[in-house]
Write a protein that holds these residues in place. Structure first.
Motif, PDB file in Angstrom:
ATOM      1  N   ILE A 188       3.382   8.246   0.964  1.00  0.00           N
ATOM      2  CA  ILE A 188       4.213   7.862  -0.431  1.00  0.00           C
ATOM      3  C   ILE A 188       3.167   8.573  -1.540  1.00  0.00           C
ATOM      4  O   ILE A 188       1.942   8.105  -1.470  1.00  0.00           O
ATOM      5  CB  ILE A 188       4.241   6.588  -0.325  1.00  0.00           C
ATOM      6  CG1 ILE A 188       5.569   6.101   0.703  1.00  0.00           C
ATOM      7  CG2 ILE A 188       4.869   6.266  -1.804  1.00  0.00           C
ATOM      8  CD1 ILE A 188       5.702   4.678   0.728  1.00  0.00           C
ATOM      9  N   MET A 189       3.595   9.596  -2.253  1.00  0.00           N
ATOM     10  CA  MET A 189       2.758   9.950  -3.261  1.00  0.00           C
ATOM     11  C   MET A 189       3.208   9.480  -4.842  1.00  0.00           C
ATOM     12  O   MET A 189       4.239   9.353  -4.930  1.00  0.00           O
ATOM     13  CB  MET A 189       2.737  11.654  -3.254  1.00  0.00           C
ATOM     14  CG  MET A 189       1.940  12.004  -4.289  1.00  0.00           C
ATOM     15  SD  MET A 189       1.715  14.116  -4.379  1.00  0.00           S
ATOM     16  CE  MET A 189       3.286  14.479  -5.120  1.00  0.00           C
ATOM     17  N   TRP A 235      -6.687  13.008  -0.636  1.00  0.00           N
ATOM     18  CA  TRP A 235      -5.611  13.487   0.601  1.00  0.00           C
ATOM     19  C   TRP A 235      -4.864  12.623   1.008  1.00  0.00           C
ATOM     20  O   TRP A 235      -5.358  11.250   1.003  1.00  0.00           O
ATOM     21  CB  TRP A 235      -6.463  13.953   1.670  1.00  0.00           C
ATOM     22  CG  TRP A 235      -7.316  15.478   1.458  1.00  0.00           C
ATOM     23  CD1 TRP A 235      -8.416  15.656   0.814  1.00  0.00           C
ATOM     24  CD2 TRP A 235      -6.709  16.981   1.728  1.00  0.00           C
ATOM     25  NE1 TRP A 235      -8.728  16.964   0.544  1.00  0.00           N
ATOM     26  CE2 TRP A 235      -7.621  17.551   0.987  1.00  0.00           C
ATOM     27  CE3 TRP A 235      -5.515  17.189   2.094  1.00  0.00           C
ATOM     28  CZ2 TRP A 235      -7.424  18.851   1.141  1.00  0.00           C
ATOM     29  CZ3 TRP A 235      -5.073  18.522   2.371  1.00  0.00           C
ATOM     30  CH2 TRP A 235      -6.294  19.339   1.895  1.00  0.00           C
ATOM     31  N   SER A 236      -3.712  12.717   1.471  1.00  0.00           N
ATOM     32  CA  SER A 236      -2.795  11.775   2.031  1.00  0.00           C
ATOM     33  C   SER A 236      -3.344  11.275   3.252  1.00  0.00           C
ATOM     34  O   SER A 236      -4.333  12.082   3.934  1.00  0.00           O
ATOM     35  CB  SER A 236      -1.432  12.150   2.333  1.00  0.00           C
ATOM     36  OG  SER A 236      -1.506  13.316   3.270  1.00  0.00           O
ATOM     37  N   ASP A 265      -1.872   9.760  -6.628  1.00  0.00           N
ATOM     38  CA  ASP A 265      -2.507   9.151  -5.828  1.00  0.00           C
ATOM     39  C   ASP A 265      -1.587   8.766  -4.682  1.00  0.00           C
ATOM     40  O   ASP A 265      -0.294   9.048  -4.601  1.00  0.00           O
ATOM     41  CB  ASP A 265      -3.283   7.684  -6.181  1.00  0.00           C
ATOM     42  CG  ASP A 265      -2.240   6.939  -6.638  1.00  0.00           C
ATOM     43  OD1 ASP A 265      -1.503   6.104  -5.951  1.00  0.00           O
ATOM     44  OD2 ASP A 265      -1.990   6.786  -7.849  1.00  0.00           O
ATOM     45  N   PHE A 266      -2.146   8.593  -3.434  1.00  0.00           N
ATOM     46  CA  PHE A 266      -1.372   7.944  -2.255  1.00  0.00           C
ATOM     47  C   PHE A 266      -1.379   6.548  -1.877  1.00  0.00           C
ATOM     48  O   PHE A 266      -2.496   5.970  -1.959  1.00  0.00           O
ATOM     49  CB  PHE A 266      -1.817   8.891  -0.984  1.00  0.00           C
ATOM     50  CG  PHE A 266      -1.677  10.254  -1.337  1.00  0.00           C
ATOM     51  CD1 PHE A 266      -0.363  10.914  -0.919  1.00  0.00           C
ATOM     52  CD2 PHE A 266      -2.699  11.279  -1.525  1.00  0.00           C
ATOM     53  CE1 PHE A 266      -0.062  12.355  -1.346  1.00  0.00           C
ATOM     54  CE2 PHE A 266      -2.660  12.631  -2.040  1.00  0.00           C
ATOM     55  CZ  PHE A 266      -1.226  13.139  -1.476  1.00  0.00           C
ATOM     56  N   THR A 267      -0.320   5.976  -2.050  1.00  0.00           N
ATOM     57  CA  THR A 267      -0.400   4.338  -1.352  1.00  0.00           C
ATOM     58  C   THR A 267      -1.144   4.287  -0.155  1.00  0.00           C
ATOM     59  O   THR A 267      -1.015   4.945   0.875  1.00  0.00           O
ATOM     60  CB  THR A 267       1.345   3.973  -1.104  1.00  0.00           C
ATOM     61  OG1 THR A 267       2.177   4.330  -2.251  1.00  0.00           O
ATOM     62  CG2 THR A 267       1.183   2.831  -0.685  1.00  0.00           C
ATOM     63  N   GLY A 268      -2.033   3.387  -0.224  1.00  0.00           N
ATOM     64  CA  GLY A 268      -2.981   2.988   0.863  1.00  0.00           C
ATOM     65  C   GLY A 268      -4.276   3.782   0.832  1.00  0.00           C
ATOM     66  O   GLY A 268      -5.173   3.355   1.938  1.00  0.00           O
TER      67      GLY A 268
END
Length: 202
Positions: free
Chosen positions: A164-165, A155-156, A122-125
């Motif tokens: 940040i992944m 997706w980022s 997952d991506f932060t935010g």
């Protein structure tokens, strides 16, 4: 959270198993500016991350990721995990996701036992995550490579030059009464996770 230094981004020396990458639009520059690790499967100094020259394949290796069950083993050995936080910088105007993964190592699993490994990203935010499940039913003895596609793609964020992944990998074996093992490959001395990266323009 324990941190490790990251090796210079070089082309991968060993040929990784093929992962399909359909999107040819990739940034010219991708740079890892920070890696942190936490978990029983990745003590400090026992993991490494590299990105290949095409910017579409990330290789993560663990040298002390060992799961074992059976007489004389402890509960802490029946399950291992590693949470990896990866800070990537790249050209403006791109977003990326994890397209597929494969995991390679060594296993000794008798009939009636089952190993299970999961990888989540997952991506932060950003809400949502990409989830990969890889099963190792017995009987199995020898090297293994398991491939998986995500059930949902995350997706980022768009609009920046970094993301940040977060990756969490974990493996377990059940039942725990029988002697079984998921461990590093006996030739390479590592468990390897190859992650195919898919890029798109924002």
């Amino acid at each position: 959270m324990k941190s490790i230094s990251l090796l210079a981004l070089l082309p991968l020396v060993a040929a990784a198993p093929s992962l399909t990458v359909p999107n040819a639009a990739v940034p010219q520059k991708v740079r890892v500016v920070g890696v942190s690790l936490l978990g029983s499967g990745c003590p400090a100094g026992t993991a490494d991350v590299q990105i290949d020259a095409t910017k579409t394949l990330m290789e993560i290796t663990f040298s002390e990721y060992i799961i074992q069950t059976g007489p004389g083993t402890k509960a802490s050995e029946w399950r291992k995990n590693c949470k990896l936080t990866l800070n990537l910088q790249f050209d403006e105007g791109f977003s990326f996701s994890t397209l597929a993964t494969d995991m390679s190592g060594f296993a000794q699993i008798p009939r009636g036992s089952r190993g299970l490994c999961t990888n989540t990203f997952d991506f932060t935010g950003i809400q949502g995550q990409s989830y990969y499940s890889l099963a190792l039913p017995g009987p199995k003895e020898g090297p293994f490579t398991l491939k998986a596609d995500p059930d949902v793609v995350s997706w980022s964020p768009c609009g920046g030059t970094s993301a940040i992944m977060n990756m969490n990998t974990q493996c377990n074996i059940s039942p725990t009464r029988d002697q079984a093992l998921i461990a590093v490959d006996r030739i390479s001395g590592k468990i390897t996770i190859n992650v195919s990266l898919d890029w798109r323009k924002c």
